[in-house]
Structures are given as structure tokens and as C-alpha cells.
Design an enzyme around this catalytic site. Structure first.
Site, PDB file in Angstrom:
ATOM      1  N   CYS A  99       0.866  -1.185   0.000  1.00 40.42           N
ATOM      2  CA  CYS A  99       0.000   0.000   0.000  1.00 40.42           C
ATOM      3  C   CYS A  99       0.895   1.224   0.000  1.00 40.42           C
ATOM      4  CB  CYS A  99      -0.920  -0.011   1.223  1.00 40.42           C
ATOM      5  SG  CYS A  99      -2.005   1.419   1.308  1.00 40.42           S
ATOM      6  N   CYS A 118      -4.961   6.049  -3.943  1.00 42.92           N
ATOM      7  CA  CYS A 118      -4.245   4.770  -3.947  1.00 42.92           C
ATOM      8  C   CYS A 118      -2.841   5.053  -4.451  1.00 42.92           C
ATOM      9  CB  CYS A 118      -4.954   3.756  -4.829  1.00 42.92           C
ATOM     10  SG  CYS A 118      -4.075   2.173  -4.988  1.00 42.92           S
TER      11      CYS A 118
END
Length: 282
Positions: free
Chosen positions: A89, A220
Site C-alpha cells: 500500500c 491509492c
């Protein structure tokens, strides 16, 4: 059992952090508990959960794929909001580094090595700006994604986790993104993050994203990297580029800077912010 948590975000992609330095607090971090923590009405609310644990204490079934403890003291054990495991991530790792520095567990005068399921990542903290080296992108051809009756060709980019990047004329074309866009399960057997991207100007793009296991998120980091790679290739940039190329990527939660270096590394720069700390028994 009550335990300490923190809440943080990177361009409004938000996370619950669970300090578990020696692995004695969260030995059983079930998918149900992750989902309860991420619930925005009955829980704390987040796009995912990050367990902060020293690499040598992690005992999950996938521990064998992690970098060695001497390479990285800390492991970012990241879970999507539905409790599923994720390899990496990009926004979360910046928040992770912010926590390490603010807590005195790492120093900001040198790159911080962090273990992930996608390998070793180096993160630099320079005031409010945090830069994560996401590694080399893998461009794996084209696929197709769809929303409702519409479909688009998508560039398949792997950033340690899988992405399908579709260039569109208007971000509204992606619809509500309440449901995952359709994709080819033969190409993405473990699911895929889908980015819808528009051009805003020279080396300037904007995007929306549906993250597998979390739904549409405000940002993201690895998705912004994949979007930048797809846009750069469309602009005629070679892979890898002959010189460093930087793009501005606007996401609903803010702005990120992505740099594709001549050494074929993707550098992600943006904020990582801790906003709260507390105790819960969820």
C-alpha cells in the site's frame, strides 16, 4: 481485550494502525476484526488496517516471503477493509513511516527500510513530504475492464500488486464504483485494483480508483504509480525512461508526485499524517 490504535491517512486514503511491536497483542488478527475496525458506522472507519510489527516476530503463513529481519526491522502487515491480505500500500507505507519517526522507532536522517509482502521498500521522511521507493513497474500488456454496459482497454501494470489502468474522457464515466468493475479473472485470478484516468495537462493526470477488498477510495499510492506509468507510456516515454520523468497525479483526496527514474524505479511522494490515537476493544 483493549488495545491501542492510531488513525492516519495519506491523501485521505485512511488506515487504522495497530502497534504490535513484538507480536504479543494481535496474534490472531481475524478478517472479521479487521472489517469491524474499518466499519465507518460501527467501527473506527478506514480503508484498511496496518499492523506495525517487527519483522522477526511475524508468524503468519506467508512469513517466508518477507525480507530478512536484518534487512528491515519493521514489517507493514497490511489488510484491506474486508480483512483480506494485501501485498503493498503506497499511501499506507508513508503513514507507517510517519508513525515510526514520530514514535522514535526510526530516524528521519536516512532511508527507512520497511518489509512488505511485495518485498523491501525504502522510505524517506523529509518534513511533511514522504517518499517511498515502490520498485520497478512491470508492464504486462492489455486487458479489459468494464462498468455496467461500458468497457475500456486497460494497461496491466504490476506494482507489487496488480492494477488495470483505463484512460477515459471523463472520470464520471466510471459511475459510482459501489461495485467492483468487471475484469478478466484469467489475467487477475486474485482480483485487481482498477484506475480510471484522465489527462489534465502536460505530465498531469487525475484518477479515480476501485481497490480490491476496499471499494472506491480517496487515493491509492500504487494505483497512482500504475496510472502514471500507463500515461507516460502513452506519451511516448520509453520503459525505462532515459531520464527521470515526474508526473502530478490528482486523486479525490489530494495530489501525489510520481517520478519514474532512469534506473527504472517509481518514487511516490506525498503526505502521511497521524490524526488520532486511542484505545478500543473492537
Amino acid at each position: 481485550m483493549s488495545y491501542v490504535y492510531l488513525k492516519g491517512h495519506g491523501t485521505e486514503n485512511d488506515f487504522v494502525l495497530l502497534p504490535d511491536h513484538d507480536g504479543g497483542v494481535h496474534r490472531s488478527l481475524s478478517a472479521a476484526r479487521v472489517a469491524a475496525l474499518c466499519d465507518r458506522r460501527a467501527g473506527i472507519g478506514a480503508d484498511g488496517v496496518i499492523r506495525v510489527i517487527r519483522t522477526r516476530y511475524y508468524e503468519g503463513p506467508d512469513a517466508g516471503i518477507l525480507p530478512e529481519p536484518h534487512q528491515a526491522e519493521w514489517f507493514m502487515d497490511y489488510r484491506n477493509s474486508d480483512g483480506s491480505l494485501s501485498e503493498m500500500c503506497g499511501n499506507g507505507i508513508r503513514v507507517f513511516a510517519r508513525y515510526l519517526v514520530d514514535s522514535g522507532l526510526s530516524m528521519s536522517d536516512r532511508p527507512i527500510p520497511i518489509a512488505t509482502r511485495a518485498g523491501l521498500k525504502l522510505v524517506e521522511v523529509d518534513g511533511d513530504a514522504i517518499t517511498a521507493d515502490l520498485g520497478s513497474p512491470q508492464v504486462l500488456g492489455e486487458s479489459t475492464v468494464g462498468v455496467g454496459e461500458r468497457s475500456w482497454p486497460a494497461c496491466h501494470v504490476d506494482m507489487g500488486n496488480p492494477h488495470a489502468v483505463a484512460m477515459v474522457d471523463d472520470l464520471a464515466e466510471a459511475g459510482s464504483l459501489l461495485e467492483p468493475p468487471s475484469y478478466d479473472p484469467e489475467i487477475y485470478p486474485e482480483g485487481v485494483n482498477v484506475e480510471f484516468v484522465v489527462r489534465r495537462g502536460e505530465r498531469h493526470i487525475a484518477m479515480r480508483v476501485h481497490e480490491r477488498g476496499s471499494g472506491e477510495t480517496r487515493s491509492c499510492g500504487t494505483g497512482a504509480a500504475a496510472a502514471m506509468v500507463a500515461a507516460a507510456l502513452g506519451d511516448g516515454v520509453t520503459a525505462p525512461p532515459t531520464e527521470d520523468v515526474a508526473y502530478r497525479v490528482d486523486v479525490p483526496g489530494g495530489t501525489l508526485t510520481l517520478t519514474w527514474t532512469s534506473a527504472n524505479r517509481i518514487l511516490l511522494t506525498g503526505p502521511g499524517v497521524i490524526v488520532a490515537q486511542g484505545v478500543t476493544d473492537l
